[in-house]
Design an enzyme around this catalytic site. Structure first.
Site: not given
Ligand code: WTA
Length: 699
Positions: A567-570
Site C-alpha cells: 500500500r502507498v496510503d495509510d
C-alpha cells in the site's frame, strides 16, 4: 407454527427448458467425474520444473489463448461481457439497445450501468439452477468445526431449502428489498446461508467479521441502520471461547447510547460452545434459529433484482478513521465473480474447492460464497484455526476431502511453515491441482514452500491481487496457461486494464515502478460508499483523473508481469486483514491520557505486517508498562484483537513538517532500526525529535 407452503415446487422439465434457452450449459456430463478421468486430451504442462500433466484440458490453454480473450475484453467490453453474461440466468434479459457498458471515469461523476434493464437473482444462479438441472444431491458445503470430528455436509438442495426458510423468515419480519441486515456469525454453514437468504429477497447484507469488537460492530450497525441481526450464542476458536451474543448485546447498547435504537430482532444460532440457558437474552428482541427457521416453508420465490440493485455492502478500512461501506450490486458482481472463480481456479461443477477465508472479508464473499456456488463447486468451510489442535489440520483436511483447489493467505502459509514439513508430508495431497494466495504480497520463501512442499511442484500457484472494492480478482495467473514467478500476480484478468502511474499521474511504459491504477471500469467495481457517494469519488477517482486509484504500489517487469509492492496510503495489511492506521490512532487517542498517536506497519515474519504505534502521552509519568496494557485493551475494544499493536513506542514528540504533517517515512525507518536511511530530516519542524525517538526505542 407456520403453515406449510403452497408455493409450487419446481417443475424440473419446464425449468430445464428455460435454462437451456438461456444457454446454461448442460451440466450432467461435467458432474460425472468418472468419465472425465479418461479425457487426457490437449493437456498443457504447468510450466515449472518437475510438473506433471494436468488431469483435464484447462479452460484457458496458453498465453495466446488468454491474450486473444483479453484483447477482446478491452477493445469491446460491452460485447465481451454480454457474451459471458449469457451463461447466467436472467429472468429478463438486459436491454440490447443499451450498451451493457456505461461507466465513464472521466466525467467526475461516476455512473455505472452494466447489463441495464436485466433482471436476475444471484441465489437463483447459485442454487436453483443446479437443483433444477438434477444436481440437488451434489455437495455444496463440507463443513469442519473447531473440534476434530465436528463435521457436516450439505447438498445444494439442502442449502437451497435452508436459504429459502431463512428468506421466508426475513420476509415475515417485514424485511424488504433494499433493507440492510447485519450478519455477525462465525464460520458455520449458516453464515453463507444467511447471506444468500438476504440476497434471495433483495435485502442488502452487511457481514461483519466476528473478530470485530462491540464498538466496531455498533458503528457498522448504526451506519447502515440495520433493523435485524444474525449471530450465534458463542463460538470456540482454538482453545478459546468467544461470546458472540454477548458482544452483539454490547454493540446494540452502544448504538443505542449513540442514538440508534433501530435493532428490532436478533436471530441467534445456538452453538454447543454456549448452550441456550447460559446465553444472555433480551426477551421480545432475541429469537433462536432453531425455533424460528426449521418450520418455515422450504421454498421462497426469488426477488428479481435489477442488475444495478444493491447486493451487499462490506465495511473496509481506508485512509481516514471511519470504515467505508463498500457497496456492490447484483448483475455486474454476479457475472464477474462467477467468471473470475471459473477461470482463476479452472473450476468446474463438482470440484472440491477450499478457500480458507472467513466470510467476514471480501474473499469469503466472492471466493467462498458467490463465486464457487455460481460454478457448482463443493466448498469446504472451515470453522477453526489452522494449527488447532495441531499444525497438520489443514493438510489432513485436504487428504480427507480430496481437495482439488486450495486458496489461502500467505500469512497462513508462514504460520504453518515454521512447524516443519513433516506436518504436510504426513498427508496425501495428490488430489491438489491448483493452489492460490490472496490478501498480501507473498514473499518468495513462502511461495517456494507452497510450491515445493505443499504442491510437490505439480500445482500452479495463482497469486491473486484484488480488493474489497474491485469485487473480484484483477491481476492473477490463470492456472496452467503461463509460467508464474514467485511473488508476482502476473497478468490482468479479462476486462482489466492496469496502468502504472508516476506521482504526476502520467502512465509509465514497459518495465517500470509506480502507483497502480486501473483505466477502464469492470462489471464488479464497487458502485458507491454506502451513504457517502462523495467519499467514493474522492477516494478512488480524484487522485488521478480518469483512473481508479488502487492505493497499491506496483512494478512491471520486462515480461509484462505485475508485482504488487504494498500500500502507498495509510492502510496496512496484518495477517491479510486490512487495518486503517487512522482507525488504530483514533482508538489510541481516545484514551484520556493520550495526546497523540502515529501508527505505521512494520515487516513481520508471519503476519506480513505488524501494527507499530508511536504514542505521545500527556505526561511522561504515564509512560508505564501498565499503560501499554491499557492502550492495547482500548484497541481491542474499539476494533478487535487483530489490530492490536505489536509494539508501543513512547514518543515525547513526533517528526512533523512545518505544516504539521507527520513524516511516517521517518517513523518506519526508526521502527526497523534503519537509522542510516532516515534521509533529509532538515525539513522537520523540530529535527531533534528523531534522536529522542531513537533513544526511546524498546522502553
Ligand atoms: C493487498 C483482499 C499483494 C493489497 C482481496 C490490496 C495483495 C489489499 C494481494 C486489499 C496480492 C490483496 N498481492 N497484495 N495477491 N491481494 N493484496 O480489500 O494491498 O481486504 O490493496 O481485499 O490487499 O485488501 P482487501
Amino acid at each position: 407454527q407456520v403453515a406449510r407452503t403452497h408455493e409450487p415446487r419446481y417443475d424440473v422439465t419446464a425449468l430445464k427448458e428455460e435454462l437451456k434457452m438461456h444457454r446454461i450449459q448442460v451440466l450432467s456430463k461435467q458432474f460425472n467425474l468418472d468419465s472425465e478421468a479418461g479425457q487426457q486430451v490437449g493437456v498443457t504442462l504447468f510450466p515449472t520444473a518437475g510438473s506433471q500433466a494436468y488431469d483435464r484440458p484447462p479452460l484457458i490453454k496458453d498465453r495466446s489463448d488468454y491474450e486473444r480473450l483479453h484483447k477482446w475484453s478491452i477493445d469491446d467490453p460491452a460485447g465481451f461481457w454480454a457474451e459471458i453474461a449469457k451463461d447466467f440466468f436472467w429472468s429478463k434479459k438486459w436491454d440490447d439497445n443499451h450498451h451493457t457498458y456505461n461507466f465513464d471515469m472521466r466525467k467526475g461523476r461516476i455512473e455505472c450501468n452494466w447489463f441495464k434493464g436485466g433482471k436476475t437473482n444471484i441465489t437463483y444462479n447459485c442454487l436453483d439452477r443446479w437443483v433444477a438441472s438434477g444436481h440437488g444431491n451434489q455437495l455444496c458445503f463440507i463443513w469442519e468445526g473447531n473440534d476434530l470430528g465436528h463435521e457436516r455436509v450439505m447438498t445444494y438442495q439442502q442449502v437451497l431449502n435452508d436459504v429459502c426458510r431463512v428468506a421466508n423468515w426475513l420476509r415475515a419480519q417485514g424485511v424488504k428489498k433494499g433493507d440492510c441486515v447485519t450478519i455477525y456469525l462465525p464460520m458455520i454453514c449458516e453464515l453463507p446461508i444467511a447471506m444468500l437468504a438476504c440476497a434471495r429477497i433483495g435485502a442488502v447484507h452487511s457481514v461483519v467479521f466476528a473478530g470485530f469488537s462491540a464498538d466496531a460492530l455498533a458503528q457498522r450497525i448504526q451506519d447502515c441502520k440495520s433493523k435485524l441481526l444474525f449471530t450465534s450464542s458463542a463460538v470456540n476458536r482454538g482453545p478459546k471461547r468467544v461470546d458472540l451474543k454477548h458482544i452483539v448485546d454490547d454493540a446494540i447498547s452502544i448504538a443505542e447510547r449513540n442514538g440508534y435504537k433501530g435493532v428490532k430482532r436478533v436471530l441467534v444460532y445456538e452453538k454447543s460452545a454456549l448452550p441456550r440457558e447460559q446465553t444472555p437474552w433480551v426477551a421480545g428482541r432475541d429469537v433462536w434459529w432453531r425455533d424460528e427457521i426449521p418450520n418455515r416453508p422450504e421454498f421462497c420465490s426469488p426477488e428479481w433484482m435489477d442488475a444495478e440493485d444493491p447486493l451487499f455492502m462490506l465495511y473496509t478500512s481506508g485512509s481516514t478513521g471511519q470504515p467505508k461501506g463498500v457497496l456492490h450490486t447484483t448483475g455486474g458482481y454476479m457475472v464477474q465473480t462467477g467468471t473470475a472463480n471459473k477461470y482463476v481456479f479452472d473450476l468446474r461443477p463438482g470440484d472440491v474447492y477450499w478457500c480458507t477465508a472467513d466470510c467476514g472479508w471480501i474473499t469469503g464473499h466472492t471466493f467462498l460464497t458467490y463465486g464457487p456456488l455460481l460454478n457448482g463447486a463443493s466448498c469446504v468451510l472451515f470453522g477453526s484455526t489452522p494449527a488447532y489442535p495441531d499444525p497438520g489440520r489443514c493438510w489432513n483436511m485436504i487428504e480427507k476431502y480430496k481437495v482439488r483447489v486450495f486458496y489461502t493467505a500467505p500469512t497462513l502459509l508462514r504460520s504453518l511453515m515454521q512447524f516443519g514439513d513433516k506436518w504436510v508430508t504426513a498427508h496425501d495431497r495428490s488430489s491438489l491441482r491448483i493452489l492460490g494466495t490472496v490478501g498480501e504480497p507473498i514473499n518468495p520463501h513462502a511461495w517456494n514452500w507452497f510450491n515445493e512442499v505443499v504442491g510437490e511442484k505439480r500445482c500452479p500457484i495463482v497469486d491473486t491481487w484484488w480488493q474489497t472494492e474491485t469485487g473480484a480478482a484483477m491481476i492473477t495467473p490463470l492456472p496452467y496457461a503461463w509460467a508464474t514467478k514467485p511473488g508476482s500476480a502476473t497478468l490482468p484478468f479479462f476486462g482489466v486494464q492496469p496502468v502504472i502511474l508516476n506521482d504526476k499521474g502520467e502512465e509509465l511504459q514497459g518495465a517500470c515502478e509506480g502507483i497502480l491504477a486501473i483505466k477502464k471500469p469492470w462489471p464488479s467495481i464497487m458502485r458507491t460508499v454506502y451513504g457517502d457517494h462523495e467519499r467514493f469519488e474522492k477516494t478512488y477517482f480524484s487522485a488521478f483523473k480518469g483512473y481508479y486509484f488502487t492505493g497499491d504500489g506496483c512494478r512491471r517487469d520486462e515480461d509484462g508481469y505485475y508485482w504488487i509492492t504494498g500500500r502507498v496510503d495509510d492502510v496496512i495489511n496484518v495477517s491479510g486483514h486490512r487495518v486503517g492506521t487512522a482507525e488504530v490512532e483514533s482508538a489510541l487517542t481516545s484514551h484520556p491520557q493520550c495526546a497523540e498517536a502515529a501508527v505505521i506497519g512494520t515487516p513481520h515474519n508471519i503476519k506480513g505486517e505488524a501494527v507499530y504505534a508511536y504514542v505521545t502521552m500527556l505526561s511522561e509519568s504515564d509512560c508505564t508498562p501498565a499503560m501499554k496494557k491499557e492502550l492495547v485493551e482500548i484497541v481491542k475494544r474499539q476494533i478487535g484483537s487483530f489490530a492490536i499493536p505489536d509494539c508501543i513506542h513512547w514518543a515525547p514528540g513526533l517528526p512533523k513538517t512545518r505544516s504539521g504533517k507527520i513524516m511516517r517515512r521517518i517513523l518506519r525507518k526508526i521502527a526497523t532500526g534503519a537509522y542510516d536511511e532516515l534521509g533529509d530530516t532538515s525539513t522537520l519542524a523540530e529535527p531533534g525529535v528523531v534522536d529522542t525517538l531513537i533513544s526511546m526505542k524498546g522502553k
